[in-house]
Design an enzyme around this catalytic site. Structure first.
Site, PDB file in Angstrom:
ATOM      1  N   HIS A   1       0.828  -1.203   0.000  1.00 26.53           N
ATOM      2  CA  HIS A   1       0.000   0.000   0.000  1.00 26.53           C
ATOM      3  C   HIS A   1       0.868   1.261   0.000  1.00 26.53           C
ATOM      4  CE1 HIS A   1      -3.023  -2.749   2.297  1.00 26.53           C
ATOM      5  NE2 HIS A   1      -2.940  -3.048   1.023  1.00 26.53           N
TER       6      HIS A   1
ATOM      7  N   ASP B   1      -6.147   5.890   0.214  1.00 23.84           N
ATOM      8  CA  ASP B   1      -5.987   4.601  -0.457  1.00 23.84           C
ATOM      9  C   ASP B   1      -7.191   3.708  -0.173  1.00 23.84           C
ATOM     10  OD1 ASP B   1      -5.632   3.002   1.848  1.00 23.84           O
ATOM     11  OD2 ASP B   1      -3.537   2.591   1.483  1.00 23.84           O
TER      12      ASP B   1
ATOM     13  N   GLN C   1      13.402  -6.859  -6.376  1.00 24.60           N
ATOM     14  CA  GLN C   1      12.527  -7.419  -7.403  1.00 24.60           C
ATOM     15  C   GLN C   1      12.499  -6.601  -8.689  1.00 24.60           C
ATOM     16  OE1 GLN C   1       8.668  -9.340  -6.476  1.00 24.60           O
ATOM     17  NE2 GLN C   1       7.736  -7.635  -7.579  1.00 24.60           N
TER      18      GLN C   1
ATOM     19  N   HIS D   1       2.771 -14.262  -7.034  1.00 24.64           N
ATOM     20  CA  HIS D   1       1.462 -14.270  -6.393  1.00 24.64           C
ATOM     21  C   HIS D   1       0.492 -13.345  -7.127  1.00 24.64           C
ATOM     22  CE1 HIS D   1       3.293 -10.629  -5.074  1.00 24.64           C
ATOM     23  NE2 HIS D   1       2.349 -10.311  -4.222  1.00 24.64           N
TER      24      HIS D   1
ATOM     25  N   TRP E   1      -0.731  -6.703  -7.418  1.00 23.88           N
ATOM     26  CA  TRP E   1      -0.755  -5.786  -8.547  1.00 23.88           C
ATOM     27  C   TRP E   1       0.547  -5.008  -8.715  1.00 23.88           C
ATOM     28  CZ3 TRP E   1      -3.108  -6.668 -12.589  1.00 23.88           C
ATOM     29  CH2 TRP E   1      -3.316  -5.705 -13.575  1.00 23.88           C
ATOM     30  N   ASN E   2       1.229  -4.657  -7.616  1.00 26.42           N
ATOM     31  CA  ASN E   2       2.534  -4.008  -7.748  1.00 26.42           C
ATOM     32  C   ASN E   2       3.507  -4.899  -8.509  1.00 26.42           C
ATOM     33  OD1 ASN E   2       1.813  -1.683  -6.282  1.00 26.42           O
ATOM     34  ND2 ASN E   2       2.304  -2.668  -4.347  1.00 26.42           N
ATOM     35  N   SER E   3       3.562  -6.175  -8.131  1.00 26.16           N
ATOM     36  CA  SER E   3       4.451  -7.115  -8.806  1.00 26.16           C
ATOM     37  C   SER E   3       4.050  -7.320 -10.261  1.00 26.16           C
ATOM     38  CB  SER E   3       4.460  -8.461  -8.077  1.00 26.16           C
ATOM     39  OG  SER E   3       5.007  -8.337  -6.777  1.00 26.16           O
TER      40      SER E   3
ATOM     41  N   GLU F   1       5.236  -4.424 -12.347  1.00 27.15           N
ATOM     42  CA  GLU F   1       6.683  -4.482 -12.528  1.00 27.15           C
ATOM     43  C   GLU F   1       7.050  -5.536 -13.568  1.00 27.15           C
ATOM     44  OE1 GLU F   1       8.346  -5.004  -8.650  1.00 27.15           O
ATOM     45  OE2 GLU F   1       7.697  -3.021  -7.961  1.00 27.15           O
TER      46      GLU F   1
ATOM     47  N   ALA G   1      -6.171 -11.663  -1.037  1.00 25.79           N
ATOM     48  CA  ALA G   1      -6.678 -10.373  -1.520  1.00 25.79           C
ATOM     49  C   ALA G   1      -7.412 -10.556  -2.852  1.00 25.79           C
ATOM     50  CB  ALA G   1      -5.538  -9.352  -1.607  1.00 25.79           C
ATOM     51  N   GLU G   2      -7.130  -9.686  -3.839  1.00 29.25           N
ATOM     52  CA  GLU G   2      -7.807  -9.767  -5.138  1.00 29.25           C
ATOM     53  C   GLU G   2      -6.995 -10.554  -6.148  1.00 29.25           C
ATOM     54  OE1 GLU G   2      -4.936  -6.552  -6.325  1.00 29.25           O
ATOM     55  OE2 GLU G   2      -5.586  -7.659  -4.560  1.00 29.25           O
TER      56      GLU G   2
END
Length: 525
Positions: free
Chosen positions: A20, A117, A356, A371, A374-376, A379, A394-395
């Site tokens: 977050h 957020d 990462q 996993h 969304w951040n990953s 990227e 989560a989602e």
């Protein structure tokens, strides 16, 4: 850089969790660097774990961005051993509301807009109380998951029984329907407390002046069009605009000693020959699953970099608040006997944490087992890397379906790993398919094209750039209407934010009384 938004100042509220804080800081930096808008990020912290800012390396834009770390909240008296992480975060933010209000009220200059957020929609009344002209909610995920969130109160009225037991997909006006098994974590059990929190979240989003999503037109054209054109969906969100401003992703980190060792190993590998395996800052696997994953990687005979964390005996999101502080310095994580010796010439096992963004950006990396947080995901896409998606919480199940079935840049597990252990044979097959077979090459081509379109969207004439400009124009208009004085393109005249947030390699944080404290950039493990 836009000069018309020079005098705007926004406050961004971040809930606890590395996943977050990162998008909140990236948004702040984007506003500063590309729109000359100043931003103050308020981080909700908890007494149960060290602040995320101690572990993160994102240089803040000089003079225009600062990070305020709020005093930690203690919710130990409100939770029990079975309280879900989702509920805990909601309780932390709720407990921090007086601190957030005091922190904003104590500022020398009141923000022109508040951006909360996804876990912070209860801050909306603070904007009204303090005379802040505009307020928005920022969902650092997909438009599809946002649509499911705002529609959940409607589904709650229309559907009886558990969602996961429904025979048909859940209807979202104007959007692709959602398979019952893909619903977001709080919707898996309607009897759990987190479901009630999720319903409240979906209702509160419509109290804001707009919703920001970390997506872009070419990624989710159907859902974004539904938010603009579908009257049923527009009514659900009270006809407020949705701003697709993505992809917002953290920059590639500078090389440190540990990164240099990893990069040196990658430099010796052929292009697009290495699969990177990591399950984010909050996800962990069971001991049995770690063993099967190790055997699958070994049997695939493919090069790999694997970030290994201690196995969990409980929930798969057990590590959400630990941030790597439970590392004991060993690699005794249920790896098969002799695994590191047998794979030493083609594999690299990294305990706890690895850079990462930097790894994904390396030309030797040709696949990412993730996993699909969304951040990953962003990227990976913006580094031209296709994925094997392994959703945990989560989602992420919804993300996995979007990536594998809608966009076609990922392979997906046959069954959810949360339901049964994924066997070594399936892992071996998936890795080979992605790294060796034609379908992997096709996905690689698709993700490269998607990356090009994503970059174009962020350029000055791109869709995401224009969407951000529309957001800032709305803030300026609301500010002008409140103050009665309008300048460039509706931007009201005001004083520029003073103070530097990143000086001499040190993050300057301010507590809510305004006292400064400095910390050296965090040391990664």
């Amino acid at each position: 850089m836009d000069s018309c938004f020079n005098n705007l100042h926004v406050a961004i509220i971040s809930s606890p969790g590395m996943g977050h804080l990162i998008p909140a800081l990236v948004l702040a930096n984007r506003l500063a660097a590309h729109h000359n808008t100043s931003a103050t990020v308020f981080l909700v912290t908890t007494a149960a774990s060290p602040p995320e800012s101690n572990f993160i390396q994102i240089p803040l834009h000089r003079n225009l961005v600062r990070l305020i770390q709020l005093p930690p909240v203690d919710i130990s008296h409100l939770v029990g051993p079975t309280t879900q992480v989702f509920t805990q975060i909601c309780l932390m933010v709720r407990s921090a509301l007086p601190l957030i209000r005091s922190a904003i009220a104590a500022m020398d200059r009141r923000p022109d807009a508040l951006i909360a957020d996804l876990f912070c929609p209860e801050t909306a009344p603070i904007a009204a109380d303090l005379g802040i002209a505009a307020k928005y909610v920022y969902v650092p995920s997909t438009a599809w998951s946002t649509a499911l969130t705002v529609c959940c109160p409607v589904l709650d009225r229309e559907i009886d029984g558990q969602y996961v037991d429904q025979p048909d997909p859940l209807r979202i006006p104007g959007c692709e329907p959602v398979r019952p098994e893909d619903v977001t974590e709080p919707m898996l059990d309607r009897n759990d407390r987190q479901y009630g929190e999720f319903i409240g979240m979906g209702k509160r989003y419509s109290q804001f002046d707009g919703i920001l999503v970390n997506s872009w037109e070419d990624l989710e054209p159907k859902t974004l069009e539904a938010f603009r054109e579908n009257e049923d969906l527009r009514l659900i969100i009270n006809k407020i605009p949705v701003y697709p401003i993505g992809p917002m992703r953290r920059p590639v980190e500078p090389v440190d000693v540990k990164s240099d060792l990893i990069m040196g190993w990658l430099d010796r590998q052929p292009n697009e020959s290495v699969i990177f395996v990591s399950f984010g800052s909050g996800g962990v696997l069971s001991a049995e699953q770690i063993t099967e994953l190790a055997w699958g990687l070994e049997l695939s005979q493919q090069r790999f970099v694997w970030v290994v964390r201690p196995p969990t005996k409980g929930s798969i999101d057990n590590a959400f608040f630990s941030l790597g502080t439970d590392f004991d310095g060993t690699l005794n994580y249920n790896l098969p006997d002799g695994f590191t010796r047998r794979t030493q010439n083609r594999g690299l096992v990294i305990p706890m944490w690895a850079p990462q963004a930097q790894i994904l950006n390396h030309p030797a990396v040709g696949g990412f087992m993730s996993h699909c947080g969304w951040n990953s995901t962003l990227e990976s896409i913006t580094s031209d890397v296709p994925m094997i998606v392994w959703p945990l919480y989560a989602e992420q199940r919804l993300n996995a379906t979007l990536l594998a079935e809608e966009i076609g840049v990922a392979l997906r597990l046959r069954v959810l790993s949360t339901k049964e252990v994924v066997g070594r044979e399936e892992i071996e097959t998936l890795v080979r398919r992605l790294m060796q077979h034609e379908e992997g090459r096709v996905m690689r081509d698709k993700v490269k094209h998607l990356k090009i379109r994503a970059v174009e969207g962020l350029k000055n004439d791109g869709s995401s750039y224009k969407s951000m400009c529309e957001l800032l124009s709305d803030i300026a208009l609301r500010k002008g209407n409140m103050n009665g004085s309008i300048g460039c393109n509706g931007v009201a005249n005001s004083q520029k934010l003073e103070g530097s947030a990143y000086e001499n390699g040190m993050i300057i944080m301010h507590d809510y009384f305004g006292a400064e404290k400095s910390g050296m950039p965090p040391v990664k493990m």
